[in-house]
Write an enzyme that holds these catalytic residues in place. Structure first.
Site, PDB file in Angstrom:
ATOM      1  N   GLY A   1       6.117   7.412  -1.473  1.00 31.20           N
ATOM      2  CA  GLY A   1       6.054   8.729  -2.114  1.00 31.20           C
ATOM      3  C   GLY A   1       6.785   9.711  -1.221  1.00 31.20           C
TER       4      GLY A   1
ATOM      5  N   LYS B   1       9.254  -5.228   6.800  1.00 32.61           N
ATOM      6  CA  LYS B   1       8.235  -4.422   7.475  1.00 32.61           C
ATOM      7  C   LYS B   1       7.419  -5.279   8.447  1.00 32.61           C
ATOM      8  CE  LYS B   1       7.967  -1.220   3.614  1.00 32.61           C
ATOM      9  NZ  LYS B   1       7.358  -1.028   2.289  1.00 32.61           N
TER      10      LYS B   1
ATOM     11  N   GLU C   1       7.821   5.718  12.279  1.00 38.60           N
ATOM     12  CA  GLU C   1       6.510   5.539  11.638  1.00 38.60           C
ATOM     13  C   GLU C   1       6.629   5.304  10.136  1.00 38.60           C
ATOM     14  OE1 GLU C   1       3.282   4.499  11.752  1.00 38.60           O
ATOM     15  OE2 GLU C   1       3.151   5.823  13.485  1.00 38.60           O
TER      16      GLU C   1
ATOM     17  N   VAL D   1       7.247   1.646   8.000  1.00 43.89           N
ATOM     18  CA  VAL D   1       6.212   0.663   7.623  1.00 43.89           C
ATOM     19  C   VAL D   1       4.959   1.410   7.193  1.00 43.89           C
ATOM     20  CG1 VAL D   1       4.835  -1.300   8.371  1.00 43.89           C
ATOM     21  CG2 VAL D   1       7.086  -0.926   9.387  1.00 43.89           C
TER      22      VAL D   1
ATOM     23  N   THR E   1      14.831  11.423  -2.265  1.00 40.36           N
ATOM     24  CA  THR E   1      13.379  11.578  -2.477  1.00 40.36           C
ATOM     25  C   THR E   1      12.689  12.036  -1.194  1.00 40.36           C
ATOM     26  OG1 THR E   1      13.518   9.785  -4.057  1.00 40.36           O
ATOM     27  CG2 THR E   1      11.318  10.348  -3.290  1.00 40.36           C
ATOM     28  N   VAL E   2      12.909  11.308  -0.106  1.00 36.93           N
ATOM     29  CA  VAL E   2      12.201  11.633   1.136  1.00 36.93           C
ATOM     30  C   VAL E   2      12.887  12.793   1.855  1.00 36.93           C
ATOM     31  CG1 VAL E   2      11.295  10.731   3.310  1.00 36.93           C
ATOM     32  CG2 VAL E   2      11.463   9.219   1.334  1.00 36.93           C
TER      33      VAL E   2
ATOM     34  N   GLY F   1       4.430   3.714   4.960  1.00 36.55           N
ATOM     35  CA  GLY F   1       4.499   5.124   4.536  1.00 36.55           C
ATOM     36  C   GLY F   1       3.780   6.012   5.529  1.00 36.55           C
TER      37      GLY F   1
ATOM     38  N   LYS G   1      13.511   0.661   7.004  1.00 32.15           N
ATOM     39  CA  LYS G   1      13.053  -0.677   7.437  1.00 32.15           C
ATOM     40  C   LYS G   1      14.171  -1.694   7.386  1.00 32.15           C
ATOM     41  CE  LYS G   1      11.948  -0.251   2.901  1.00 32.15           C
ATOM     42  NZ  LYS G   1      11.282   0.793   2.130  1.00 32.15           N
TER      43      LYS G   1
ATOM     44  N   GLY H   1       6.701   4.954 -12.131  1.00 33.61           N
ATOM     45  CA  GLY H   1       7.472   5.292 -10.931  1.00 33.61           C
ATOM     46  C   GLY H   1       7.005   4.567  -9.682  1.00 33.61           C
TER      47      GLY H   1
END
Ligand SMILES: NC(=O)c1ccc[n+]([C@@H]2O[C@H](COP(=O)([O-])OP(=O)(O)OC[C@H]3O[C@@H](n4cnc5c(N)ncnc54)[C@H](OP(=O)(O)O)[C@@H]3O)[C@@H](O)[C@H]2O)c1
Length: 405
Positions: free
Chosen positions: A286, A189, A113, A116, A13-14, A118, A89, A171
């Protein structure tokens, strides 16, 4: 100018959103930094060779997640002199000291960054902007899934189960949401934030946490009468005896900056005498949002600021801390009940801030908020109250943040 070679570990996803964003923004990054970032290798379960991807890069972006092999690859990258950017994390909250120490020793950038909040720039703000502020406390809504669930329960009167299944359909929650709803994801986190805010060695094992699974729609409905909203709040604070880091369902008064954070957003408030309070909020997850935070870290690594994070200092972790509380009792409606409850609270030094009483036929419902008191004293009082013969069901207790700004 030679390109700045980025090795990408993980293309889910990322990772895939990051690759797309980097291709889109490479020219802007070059204009800002003088180096053009370029993905020179990609590793997934079925593609690429880890050693080749790492060794052929100037910087490694780790977006695999979990403990192994992420830890092994991060350490390999650091030890071979590569900068590392990660959104992981889990590995930082459980192997952070090993990784931070390796990065300090190798003199490379380690940036996280996106681990934690997003896209919420909380790591940068704590580490850089507030470097000179003595931070006393950090409160965070750092899990978007549970914030979505609690927001929906409050907005529509849905039960926990209904709100969770809606979050899954949209989702906002994984098929297996246990790390989110148990509070463990938020605890990881908060460990990372506490490590940075206080410069002390804090890992996931030092964080006590409680999730949202046992909350009922009644908890939320009754609390509305007291102008309280229910959030899963992580707290990291200095207390008289040491540091406390914890995650609990918590009631907030309407004027608290976290009370208004709805849906899947994340937010963090940072408190220090020097600055009073700063609140940062935004999307907590996201693909494209998280990728934006990851690319921001890549840009920072190309123009290096100070190494991150500083070496640890040893401070004890304490477990018994002060908090305000909400107490909900279902009792027989007869004279003297409130007086007995008040007497027990008084004997434990618990001072009541507000009480609401409702008749329910032969029974009554008492809801009260008490001022900050040591948790052990309050729970001792609740234990005694729980044994009173006029009680109709076990007392319900939820922490409350009293402060407003
Ligand atoms: N998703 C979010 O909104 C979000 C937000 C903030 C932070 N994060 C963090 O970002 C990281 C990545 O999350 P994600 O949602 O992108 O995960 P994901 O969609 O599950 O993607 C994971 C990627 O890693 C690869 N991978 C898994 N195990 C591997 C292994 N043993 N060796 C090599 N590659 C492996 C997978 O390969 P295959 O493609 O072959 O399956 C996949 O490409 C995690 O640390 C997560 O906590 C995610």
């Amino acid at each position: 100018m030679t390109p700045f070679r980025v090795g990408l570990l993980g293309h889910g996803t990322v990772g895939s959103a990051f690759a797309e964003l980097l291709a889109e923004r490479a020219a802007d990054v070059e204009a800002a930094t003088g180096r053009r970032p370029e993905i020179t290798g990609v590793l997934t379960r079925t593609r690429g060779d880890a050693a080749e991807v790492i060794d052929g890069s100037d910087l490694v972006v780790e977006l695999i997640g979990g403990l192994e092999p992420a830890r092994e690859y991060i350490l390999r990258a650091i030890r071979t002199g590569k900068h590392v950017v990660t959104a992981n994390k889990a590995v930082l909250s459980q192997h952070g000291e090993e990784i931070y120490a390796a990065a300090r020793e190798a003199g490379v950038q380690l940036r996280f960054e996106a681990a934690v909040g997003g896209v919420v720039p909380v790591i940068r703000v704590i580490h850089e902007t507030l470097a000179a502020a003595h931070i006393d406390r950090v409160h965070g809504i750092v899990n978007g899934t549970t914030n979505y669930i609690l927001s929906e329960m409050a907005r529509t009167g849905a039960s926990y189960e209904e709100a969770l299944s809606e979050a899954q359909e949209l989702g906002y929650a994984e098929a297996d949401p246990s790390d989110d709803v148990s509070g463990r994801d938020a605890a990881a986190k908060m460990a990372i934030l506490a490590r940075l805010a206080f410069g002390a060695r804090v890992g996931l094992d030092d964080v006590s946490y409680e999730g949202v699974e046992n909350l009922t729609r009644e908890d939320i409905a009754y609390a509305k009468e007291l102008d309280l909203s229910l959030k899963l709040v992580g707290t990291a604070e200095r207390t008289g005896g040491g540091l406390s880091v914890r995650v609990h369902p918590t009631f907030l008064f309407g004027a608290h900056p976290l009370a208004a954070i709805g849906g899947s957003f994340n937010a963090v408030t940072i408190e220090s005498p020097a600055i009073t309070e700063v609140t940062l909020s935004g999307p907590g997850a996201g693909g494209s949002q998280t990728a934006s935070a990851v690319l921001g870290d890549v840009v920072s690594a190309i123009i290096p600021p100070a190494a991150l994070p500083l070496p640890p200092v040893d401070e004890p972790i304490v477990s018994d801390v002060e908090s305000a509380f909400y107490l909900h009792l279902e009792v027989a409606d007869r004279p003297g009940v409130l007086a007995q409850v008040a007497e027990i609270l008084g004997l434990q030094g618990v001072s009541v801030k507000s009480v609401v009483q409702h008749g329910l036929g032969d029974d009554a419902r008492l809801e009260m908020v008490v001022h900050r008191v040591l948790e052990s004293r309050f729970l001792a009082a609740v234990d005694l109250i729980g044994r009173l013969e006029f009680l109709r069901s076990p007392p319900r207790v939820i922490r409350v943040i009293e402060e407003t700004f």
